[in-house]
Design an enzyme around this catalytic site. Structure first.
Site: not given
Ligand code: UDP
Length: 312
Positions: A32, A35, A56, A91, A102, A145, A175
């Protein structure tokens, strides 16, 4: 294989897309661009086996055609980002993992979750082995997070046990490498940008907290091995070479030939004091070992940042 990579325009996601295409796979990249950055995948767009869907993953997912693998890498991942986007972070870890699981189930595809060393929180066991359950503050600023990823792991195991989905969980330790966002706020991009601009290098706290940094190509190699191994338990992928943040700042200053001074700023709340992966499981089950040492990896990353900053 035909593989969906969520978060495919992000730092790690874009390296994965590139790696998979180079091995002849077809890649559907979904992002989306919260970031993620379109620049990261621009070069890949010329490849007919690559497609990009701006979407998204917390909303209903439609992917036309068959899928063999779903790699769920979408999420803000820098503390700076997830503090600014706490709800989106929760989310994508919760609802986004539900949607992508799913989808994997419906397509009879295998599923790999990008989890994190943050599931160990501020660890009381050092180094961190996969059987350590962690020390997370659920209501602290990093909880959005950490808990989303812990929930994501639980949901992945539930889809595996209850629905028989073929799942993988990789716990990714710090990383770094080319294509990290200059402004992503994490230690390595921050220190390199500051060092190259001759600005003060901002070490939080007294710099005695430790991290263990792995170069991006080692991570991608570990993920690729995990995708192919019949291993449904979580696997740490990280470089056990541990250092203090102050030592990291000094190293970056030296490698970039910078005159910057090092300054100390307040330590963010719940900042883990130590972090180092135990990679016994990855060694035994995947035959994986990091290969790029930190001076070499930082050298390449600094060179990339230099070019990037010259363009900006
Ligand atoms: N850090 C720092 N200066 C910065 C950015 C980060 O000293 O400009 C510290 C941060 O407090 C933490 C470590 O570097 O102790 C690694 O932070 P990062 O944001 O890279 O990721 P984390 O490992 O905390 O998830």
């Amino acid at each position: 294989m035909r593989i969906l990579v969520t978060g495919g325009a992000g730092f790690i996601g874009s390296h994965l897309c590139e790696f998979l295409l180079a091995r002849g796979h077809e890649v559907v990249c979904m992002d989306n661009l919260l970031t993620g950055v379109i620049d990261n995948i621009e070069r890949l767009s010329a490849d007919p086996r690559f497609s990009f869907v701006k979407h998204d993953v917390t909303g209903y997912l439609v992917v036309e055609g068959a899928l063999d693998y779903v790699l769920h890498f979408a999420s803000p991942a820098s503390p700076h980002d997830y503090l600014e986007m706490p709800i989106q972070t929760l989310k994508v870890g919760a609802l986004g993992t539900h949607r992508t699981l799913g989808l994997a189930k419906a397509k009879r595809a295998a599923f790999l979750l990008a989890s994190t060393s943050e599931v160990y929180g501020d660890p009381l066991v050092h180094p961190q082995r996969e059987d350590y359950w962690g020390n997370v503050n659920p209501i602290g600023p990093r909880g959005v997070y950490d808990e989303a990823k812990r929930f994501a792991e639980a949901l992945t195991m539930a889809y595996h046990r209850f629905h028989g989905v073929d799942t993988r969980i990789v716990r990714i330790f710090n990383t770094y490498g080319e294509r990290m966002r200059l402004d992503d706020g994490r230690a390595i991009p921050a220190f390199i940008t500051q060092a190259l601009a001759g600005k003060p290098i901002t070490v939080y706290g007294d710099g005695s907290q430790t991290r263990s940094f792995q170069y991006i190509s080692d991570l991608v190699d570990g993920i690729w091995r995990l995708m192919q191994a019949p291993v449904t338990v979580p696997v740490n992928i990280g470089n056990p070479h541990e250092m203090t943040l102050l030592a990291l700042a000094e190293k970056i200053r030296r490698l970039s030939g910078s005159p910057s001074e090092i300054v100390f700023e307040p330590l963010p709340e719940d900042d883990p004091k130590v972090r180092q992966p135990d990679i016994g499981r990855a060694r035994t089950l995947l035959g994986w070992e990091p290969r790029v040492d930190v001076d070499e990896g930082l050298g390449r990353t600094i060179a990339w940042f230099r070019t990037r900053l010259a363009r900006a």
